[in-house]
Design a protein around this motif. Structure first.
Motif, PDB file in Angstrom:
ATOM      1  N   GLN A  66       0.825  -1.410  -0.070  1.00  0.00           N
ATOM      2  CA  GLN A  66       0.332  -0.047   0.302  1.00  0.00           C
ATOM      3  C   GLN A  66       0.578   1.065   0.151  1.00  0.00           C
ATOM      4  OE1 GLN A  66      -3.572   0.583   2.163  1.00  0.00           O
ATOM      5  NE2 GLN A  66      -3.545  -1.589   1.835  1.00  0.00           N
ATOM      6  N   SER A  67       0.142   2.310  -0.279  1.00  0.00           N
ATOM      7  CA  SER A  67       1.203   3.352   0.054  1.00  0.00           C
ATOM      8  C   SER A  67       0.137   4.570   0.516  1.00  0.00           C
ATOM      9  CB  SER A  67       1.484   4.125  -1.328  1.00  0.00           C
ATOM     10  OG  SER A  67      -0.239   4.667  -1.708  1.00  0.00           O
ATOM     11  N   PHE A  68       1.626   5.304   0.971  1.00  0.00           N
ATOM     12  CA  PHE A  68       0.998   7.198   2.297  1.00  0.00           C
ATOM     13  C   PHE A  68       1.056   7.972   1.319  1.00  0.00           C
ATOM     14  CE2 PHE A  68       0.866   9.595   5.815  1.00  0.00           C
ATOM     15  CZ  PHE A  68      -0.432   9.905   6.583  1.00  0.00           C
ATOM     16  N   ARG A  69       0.698   8.907   1.054  1.00  0.00           N
ATOM     17  CA  ARG A  69       1.227   9.428   0.208  1.00  0.00           C
ATOM     18  C   ARG A  69       2.295   9.407  -0.457  1.00  0.00           C
ATOM     19  NH1 ARG A  69       0.517  13.688   5.335  1.00  0.00           N
ATOM     20  NH2 ARG A  69      -1.719  14.299   5.613  1.00  0.00           N
ATOM     21  N   GLY A  70       2.318   8.481  -1.702  1.00  0.00           N
ATOM     22  CA  GLY A  70       2.796   8.275  -2.121  1.00  0.00           C
ATOM     23  C   GLY A  70       4.362   7.836  -1.394  1.00  0.00           C
ATOM     24  N   HIS A  71       4.317   6.995  -0.551  1.00  0.00           N
ATOM     25  CA  HIS A  71       5.487   6.398  -0.109  1.00  0.00           C
ATOM     26  C   HIS A  71       4.603   4.971   0.679  1.00  0.00           C
ATOM     27  CE1 HIS A  71       7.587   9.716   0.911  1.00  0.00           C
ATOM     28  NE2 HIS A  71       6.139  10.286   1.392  1.00  0.00           N
ATOM     29  N   GLN A  72       5.287   3.525  -0.525  1.00  0.00           N
ATOM     30  CA  GLN A  72       5.153   2.543  -0.760  1.00  0.00           C
ATOM     31  C   GLN A  72       5.789   1.486   1.034  1.00  0.00           C
ATOM     32  OE1 GLN A  72       5.329   0.429  -4.382  1.00  0.00           O
ATOM     33  NE2 GLN A  72       3.448   0.934  -5.083  1.00  0.00           N
ATOM     34  N   PHE A  73       5.168   1.039   1.016  1.00  0.00           N
ATOM     35  CA  PHE A  73       5.139   0.042   2.476  1.00  0.00           C
ATOM     36  C   PHE A  73       4.603  -1.654   2.173  1.00  0.00           C
ATOM     37  CE2 PHE A  73       1.254   2.784   3.147  1.00  0.00           C
ATOM     38  CZ  PHE A  73       0.528   1.541   4.229  1.00  0.00           C
ATOM     39  N   GLU A  74       4.922  -2.371   2.522  1.00  0.00           N
ATOM     40  CA  GLU A  74       5.028  -3.928   2.964  1.00  0.00           C
ATOM     41  C   GLU A  74       4.247  -3.688   4.354  1.00  0.00           C
ATOM     42  OE1 GLU A  74       6.245  -7.005  -0.326  1.00  0.00           O
ATOM     43  OE2 GLU A  74       8.510  -5.039   1.123  1.00  0.00           O
ATOM     44  N   PHE A  75       3.174  -5.178   4.037  1.00  0.00           N
ATOM     45  CA  PHE A  75       2.320  -5.682   4.997  1.00  0.00           C
ATOM     46  C   PHE A  75       2.494  -6.931   5.118  1.00  0.00           C
ATOM     47  CE2 PHE A  75      -1.452  -3.651   4.110  1.00  0.00           C
ATOM     48  CZ  PHE A  75      -2.852  -3.993   4.868  1.00  0.00           C
ATOM     49  N   LEU A  76       1.989  -7.776   6.246  1.00  0.00           N
ATOM     50  CA  LEU A  76       1.907  -9.162   5.786  1.00  0.00           C
ATOM     51  C   LEU A  76       0.336  -8.856   7.886  1.00  0.00           C
ATOM     52  CD1 LEU A  76       5.091 -10.645   7.483  1.00  0.00           C
ATOM     53  CD2 LEU A  76       3.171 -11.711   4.959  1.00  0.00           C
ATOM     54  N   HIS A  77      -0.865  -9.683   6.919  1.00  0.00           N
ATOM     55  CA  HIS A  77      -2.213  -9.737   7.676  1.00  0.00           C
ATOM     56  C   HIS A  77      -2.548 -10.855   8.010  1.00  0.00           C
ATOM     57  CE1 HIS A  77      -4.798  -8.625   4.803  1.00  0.00           C
ATOM     58  NE2 HIS A  77      -3.867  -7.798   4.306  1.00  0.00           N
ATOM     59  N   PHE A  78      -3.114 -11.725   8.395  1.00  0.00           N
ATOM     60  CA  PHE A  78      -4.114 -13.116   8.446  1.00  0.00           C
ATOM     61  C   PHE A  78      -5.315 -12.754   7.584  1.00  0.00           C
ATOM     62  CE2 PHE A  78      -5.731 -16.697  10.482  1.00  0.00           C
ATOM     63  CZ  PHE A  78      -5.009 -17.855  10.070  1.00  0.00           C
TER      64      PHE A  78
ATOM     65  N   ILE B  88       5.108 -18.062   6.449  1.00  0.00           N
ATOM     66  CA  ILE B  88       5.447 -17.801   7.520  1.00  0.00           C
ATOM     67  C   ILE B  88       5.897 -18.425   8.500  1.00  0.00           C
ATOM     68  CG2 ILE B  88       5.324 -15.283   8.677  1.00  0.00           C
ATOM     69  CD1 ILE B  88       5.546 -14.617   5.491  1.00  0.00           C
ATOM     70  N   GLU B  89       6.475 -18.348   9.133  1.00  0.00           N
ATOM     71  CA  GLU B  89       7.559 -18.846  10.341  1.00  0.00           C
ATOM     72  C   GLU B  89       7.616 -17.942  11.622  1.00  0.00           C
ATOM     73  OE1 GLU B  89      10.056 -22.063  10.316  1.00  0.00           O
ATOM     74  OE2 GLU B  89      10.224 -22.724   8.389  1.00  0.00           O
ATOM     75  N   GLY B  90       6.855 -18.859  12.381  1.00  0.00           N
ATOM     76  CA  GLY B  90       6.948 -18.249  13.932  1.00  0.00           C
ATOM     77  C   GLY B  90       5.752 -17.494  14.378  1.00  0.00           C
ATOM     78  N   LEU B  91       4.676 -17.302  13.351  1.00  0.00           N
ATOM     79  CA  LEU B  91       3.420 -16.416  13.723  1.00  0.00           C
ATOM     80  C   LEU B  91       2.204 -17.321  14.128  1.00  0.00           C
ATOM     81  CD1 LEU B  91       3.674 -14.201  10.307  1.00  0.00           C
ATOM     82  CD2 LEU B  91       4.681 -13.785  13.353  1.00  0.00           C
ATOM     83  N   GLU B  92       2.442 -18.584  14.657  1.00  0.00           N
ATOM     84  CA  GLU B  92       1.286 -19.509  14.962  1.00  0.00           C
ATOM     85  C   GLU B  92       0.572 -18.633  16.112  1.00  0.00           C
ATOM     86  OE1 GLU B  92       4.488 -20.680  14.662  1.00  0.00           O
ATOM     87  OE2 GLU B  92       4.530 -21.253  12.829  1.00  0.00           O
ATOM     88  N   ASP B  93       1.013 -18.623  17.048  1.00  0.00           N
ATOM     89  CA  ASP B  93       0.231 -17.687  18.159  1.00  0.00           C
ATOM     90  C   ASP B  93      -0.388 -16.675  18.549  1.00  0.00           C
ATOM     91  OD1 ASP B  93       1.267 -19.499  20.078  1.00  0.00           O
ATOM     92  OD2 ASP B  93       3.126 -17.417  20.654  1.00  0.00           O
ATOM     93  N   ALA B  94      -0.252 -16.049  16.423  1.00  0.00           N
ATOM     94  CA  ALA B  94      -0.924 -14.800  16.477  1.00  0.00           C
ATOM     95  C   ALA B  94      -2.083 -14.962  15.622  1.00  0.00           C
ATOM     96  CB  ALA B  94      -0.411 -13.438  15.446  1.00  0.00           C
ATOM     97  N   GLU B  95      -2.063 -16.043  14.703  1.00  0.00           N
ATOM     98  CA  GLU B  95      -3.269 -16.558  14.013  1.00  0.00           C
ATOM     99  C   GLU B  95      -4.730 -16.368  14.745  1.00  0.00           C
ATOM    100  OE1 GLU B  95      -2.324 -20.346  12.190  1.00  0.00           O
ATOM    101  OE2 GLU B  95      -0.902 -19.619  10.912  1.00  0.00           O
ATOM    102  N   GLY B  96      -4.885 -16.343  16.192  1.00  0.00           N
ATOM    103  CA  GLY B  96      -6.370 -16.849  16.743  1.00  0.00           C
ATOM    104  C   GLY B  96      -6.260 -15.140  16.830  1.00  0.00           C
ATOM    105  N   MET B  97      -5.582 -14.400  16.909  1.00  0.00           N
ATOM    106  CA  MET B  97      -5.904 -12.460  17.518  1.00  0.00           C
ATOM    107  C   MET B  97      -6.411 -12.313  16.735  1.00  0.00           C
ATOM    108  SD  MET B  97      -4.326 -12.831  20.170  1.00  0.00           S
ATOM    109  CE  MET B  97      -3.761 -11.488  20.621  1.00  0.00           C
ATOM    110  N   LEU B  98      -7.236 -11.482  16.752  1.00  0.00           N
ATOM    111  CA  LEU B  98      -8.331 -10.586  15.881  1.00  0.00           C
ATOM    112  C   LEU B  98      -7.274 -10.115  15.456  1.00  0.00           C
ATOM    113  CD1 LEU B  98     -12.191 -10.190  17.369  1.00  0.00           C
ATOM    114  CD2 LEU B  98     -11.103 -11.255  14.801  1.00  0.00           C
ATOM    115  N   GLY B  99      -6.281  -9.113  16.270  1.00  0.00           N
ATOM    116  CA  GLY B  99      -5.727  -7.853  16.036  1.00  0.00           C
ATOM    117  C   GLY B  99      -4.472  -8.376  14.508  1.00  0.00           C
ATOM    118  N   ALA B 100      -4.519  -9.765  13.688  1.00  0.00           N
ATOM    119  CA  ALA B 100      -3.169 -10.606  13.141  1.00  0.00           C
ATOM    120  C   ALA B 100      -4.094  -9.994  11.619  1.00  0.00           C
ATOM    121  CB  ALA B 100      -3.314 -11.819  12.986  1.00  0.00           C
TER     122      ALA B 100
END
Length: 158
Positions: A20-32, A41-53
């Motif tokens: 995505q971008s904000f004011r022309g500055h691109q960035f990447e992000f992961l989400h569930f 992706i390894e190491g994110l198993e505990d995050a999978e059950g969280m709504l915040g993911a």
């Protein structure tokens, strides 16, 4: 904000990477999210059950537009995002040049850290913060505090 999204037909839940971008500055992000070909992706198993993911597109996009209209630039600001989930808003502000801390409960810190690592060179830090614990409160002052959809209960919170 403009968005380039990898197509992901609805078939299963998994880790999804977006640009995505904000004011022309691109960035990447992961989400569930619902996804046909989830990222490995390894190491994110505990995050999978969280709504915040999950990425709450409508609320986050509205908040990003609000932030854009509220200030000409965040490039010289220090920002803390409370209840950051995947850290979307904080990463967006850091992409513009802000010095940002994205904070969340422990199980989501590895997800925020993965998003920090997807965006090298940004002034961006992931940290655990439970508001009920004074020993976790940051020892610095921030110019801007960002919060979006921060109050919810996970399936085992009640």
């Amino acid at each position: 904000s403009s968005r380039l999204v990898r197509a992901c037909p609805m078939s299963q839940m998994g880790w999804k990477k977006e640009v995505q971008s904000f004011r022309g500055h691109q960035f990447e992000f992961l989400h569930f999210d619902v996804c046909d070909e989830p990222e490995e992706i390894e190491g994110l198993e505990d995050a999978e059950g969280m709504l915040g993911a999950c990425f709450w597109d409508e609320a986050s996009s509205l908040m990003l537009n609000f932030l854009k209209e509220s200030k000409n630039s965040y490039a010289t600001s220090t920002v803390i995002e409370l209840g950051a989930g995947c850290g979307f808003l904080g990463v967006a502000l850091a992409a513009e040049g802000a010095d940002v801390w994205v904070t969340e409960l422990g199980p989501l810190v590895p997800l925020m850290q993965a998003n920090v690592e997807l965006n090298p060179g940004l002034r961006l830090k992931a940290a655990e913060l439970d508001w009920s614990r004074e020993d976790q409160h940051p020892d610095r002052i921030f110019d801007v505090v960002v919060m979006c959809e921060i109050l919810y209960g996970n399936r085992d919170a009640w």
